[in-house]
Scaffold this motif. Sequence first.
Motif, PDB file in Angstrom:
ATOM      1  N   PHE A 153      -3.089  12.714  -9.257  1.00 42.12           N
ATOM      2  CA  PHE A 153      -2.776  12.877 -10.678  1.00 42.12           C
ATOM      3  C   PHE A 153      -1.725  11.899 -11.191  1.00 42.12           C
ATOM      4  O   PHE A 153      -1.766  11.488 -12.333  1.00 42.12           O
ATOM      5  N   THR A 154      -0.766  11.526 -10.341  1.00 39.88           N
ATOM      6  CA  THR A 154       0.292  10.628 -10.798  1.00 39.88           C
ATOM      7  C   THR A 154      -0.018   9.161 -10.518  1.00 39.88           C
ATOM      8  O   THR A 154       0.674   8.288 -11.018  1.00 39.88           O
ATOM      9  N   ARG A 155      -1.031   8.912  -9.685  1.00 36.51           N
ATOM     10  CA  ARG A 155      -1.421   7.553  -9.294  1.00 36.51           C
ATOM     11  C   ARG A 155      -0.281   6.817  -8.600  1.00 36.51           C
ATOM     12  O   ARG A 155      -0.138   5.608  -8.696  1.00 36.51           O
ATOM     13  N   TRP A 156       0.568   7.568  -7.894  1.00 38.83           N
ATOM     14  CA  TRP A 156       1.658   7.007  -7.124  1.00 38.83           C
ATOM     15  C   TRP A 156       1.641   7.641  -5.744  1.00 38.83           C
ATOM     16  O   TRP A 156       1.601   8.865  -5.598  1.00 38.83           O
ATOM     17  N   CYS A 157       1.666   6.807  -4.723  1.00 37.89           N
ATOM     18  CA  CYS A 157       1.639   7.288  -3.354  1.00 37.89           C
ATOM     19  C   CYS A 157       2.773   6.608  -2.587  1.00 37.89           C
ATOM     20  O   CYS A 157       2.843   5.378  -2.519  1.00 37.89           O
ATOM     21  N   ARG A 158       3.644   7.399  -2.028  1.00 39.32           N
ATOM     22  CA  ARG A 158       4.791   6.861  -1.297  1.00 39.32           C
ATOM     23  C   ARG A 158       4.343   6.018  -0.102  1.00 39.32           C
ATOM     24  O   ARG A 158       4.960   5.015   0.222  1.00 39.32           O
ATOM     25  N   MET A 159       3.256   6.429   0.546  1.00 41.82           N
ATOM     26  CA  MET A 159       2.774   5.677   1.707  1.00 41.82           C
ATOM     27  C   MET A 159       2.352   4.265   1.312  1.00 41.82           C
ATOM     28  O   MET A 159       2.541   3.322   2.079  1.00 41.82           O
ATOM     29  N   GLU A 160       1.801   4.098   0.122  1.00 40.11           N
ATOM     30  CA  GLU A 160       1.457   2.756  -0.342  1.00 40.11           C
ATOM     31  C   GLU A 160       2.711   1.902  -0.461  1.00 40.11           C
ATOM     32  O   GLU A 160       2.700   0.717  -0.103  1.00 40.11           O
ATOM     33  N   ASP A 161       3.807   2.487  -0.946  1.00 40.54           N
ATOM     34  CA  ASP A 161       5.073   1.758  -1.044  1.00 40.54           C
ATOM     35  C   ASP A 161       5.601   1.383   0.337  1.00 40.54           C
ATOM     36  O   ASP A 161       6.100   0.279   0.558  1.00 40.54           O
ATOM     37  N   ILE A 162       5.497   2.319   1.278  1.00 39.57           N
ATOM     38  CA  ILE A 162       5.970   2.066   2.642  1.00 39.57           C
ATOM     39  C   ILE A 162       5.153   0.944   3.285  1.00 39.57           C
ATOM     40  O   ILE A 162       5.702   0.042   3.915  1.00 39.57           O
ATOM     41  N   LEU A 163       3.831   0.995   3.117  1.00 39.80           N
ATOM     42  CA  LEU A 163       2.974  -0.042   3.697  1.00 39.80           C
ATOM     43  C   LEU A 163       3.220  -1.402   3.046  1.00 39.80           C
ATOM     44  O   LEU A 163       3.198  -2.436   3.720  1.00 39.80           O
ATOM     45  N   ALA A 164       3.462  -1.411   1.730  1.00 39.10           N
ATOM     46  CA  ALA A 164       3.744  -2.660   1.041  1.00 39.10           C
ATOM     47  C   ALA A 164       5.048  -3.269   1.559  1.00 39.10           C
ATOM     48  O   ALA A 164       5.152  -4.485   1.762  1.00 39.10           O
ATOM     49  N   ALA A 165       6.059  -2.424   1.791  1.00 42.05           N
ATOM     50  CA  ALA A 165       7.331  -2.904   2.327  1.00 42.05           C
ATOM     51  C   ALA A 165       7.176  -3.426   3.751  1.00 42.05           C
ATOM     52  O   ALA A 165       7.901  -4.332   4.171  1.00 42.05           O
ATOM     53  N   ALA A 166       6.211  -2.874   4.472  1.00 36.31           N
ATOM     54  CA  ALA A 166       5.963  -3.319   5.844  1.00 36.31           C
ATOM     55  C   ALA A 166       5.115  -4.586   5.886  1.00 36.31           C
ATOM     56  O   ALA A 166       4.871  -5.138   6.955  1.00 36.31           O
ATOM     57  N   GLY A 167       4.627  -5.021   4.730  1.00 32.34           N
ATOM     58  CA  GLY A 167       3.875  -6.264   4.670  1.00 32.34           C
ATOM     59  C   GLY A 167       2.376  -6.103   4.729  1.00 32.34           C
ATOM     60  O   GLY A 167       1.645  -7.076   4.868  1.00 32.34           O
ATOM     61  N   VAL A 168       1.882  -4.872   4.650  1.00 34.84           N
ATOM     62  CA  VAL A 168       0.439  -4.644   4.648  1.00 34.84           C
ATOM     63  C   VAL A 168      -0.081  -4.926   3.244  1.00 34.84           C
ATOM     64  O   VAL A 168       0.399  -4.362   2.273  1.00 34.84           O
ATOM     65  N   ALA A 169      -1.036  -5.841   3.147  1.00 36.93           N
ATOM     66  CA  ALA A 169      -1.558  -6.257   1.853  1.00 36.93           C
ATOM     67  C   ALA A 169      -2.456  -5.179   1.259  1.00 36.93           C
ATOM     68  O   ALA A 169      -3.180  -4.499   1.978  1.00 36.93           O
ATOM     69  N   LYS A 170      -2.396  -5.040  -0.072  1.00 37.12           N
ATOM     70  CA  LYS A 170      -3.304  -4.128  -0.764  1.00 37.12           C
ATOM     71  C   LYS A 170      -4.678  -4.742  -0.821  1.00 37.12           C
ATOM     72  O   LYS A 170      -4.828  -5.937  -1.040  1.00 37.12           O
ATOM     73  N   ARG A 171      -5.673  -3.902  -0.646  1.00 45.61           N
ATOM     74  CA  ARG A 171      -7.052  -4.362  -0.723  1.00 45.61           C
ATOM     75  C   ARG A 171      -7.545  -4.179  -2.153  1.00 45.61           C
ATOM     76  O   ARG A 171      -7.468  -3.093  -2.696  1.00 45.61           O
ATOM     77  N   ARG A 172      -8.016  -5.221  -2.757  1.00 41.48           N
ATOM     78  CA  ARG A 172      -8.524  -5.164  -4.119  1.00 41.48           C
ATOM     79  C   ARG A 172     -10.013  -4.857  -4.074  1.00 41.48           C
ATOM     80  O   ARG A 172     -10.761  -5.531  -3.378  1.00 41.48           O
ATOM     81  N   VAL A 173     -10.426  -3.858  -4.814  1.00 44.68           N
ATOM     82  CA  VAL A 173     -11.844  -3.497  -4.857  1.00 44.68           C
ATOM     83  C   VAL A 173     -12.395  -3.802  -6.218  1.00 44.68           C
ATOM     84  O   VAL A 173     -11.817  -3.650  -7.213  1.00 44.68           O
TER      85      VAL A 173
END
Length: 65
Positions: free
Chosen positions: A45-65
């Motif tokens: 509902f909020t379109r915010w996920c803490r794990m996405e922030d953690i993975l981004a900080a770790a250098g894991v690239a977001k996959r664009r669909v």
Amino acid sequence: MNTGHCIRAIAGVMVLVSLVLAVPQSDHRLLPAAFVGLTLVQAAFTRWCRMEDILAAAGVAKRRV
């Protein structure tokens, strides 16, 4: 909500329903599953996920669909 958000919401609801069905056992090992379910519903509902922030900080690239 797009498909990804609907999937997160459905997954969260399914986890929470399974927890409700297991409550009579009153086992504290169910708390992590409750946390995951609530977080999935919140992320849908909020379109915010803490794990996405953690993975981004770790250098894991977001996959664009």
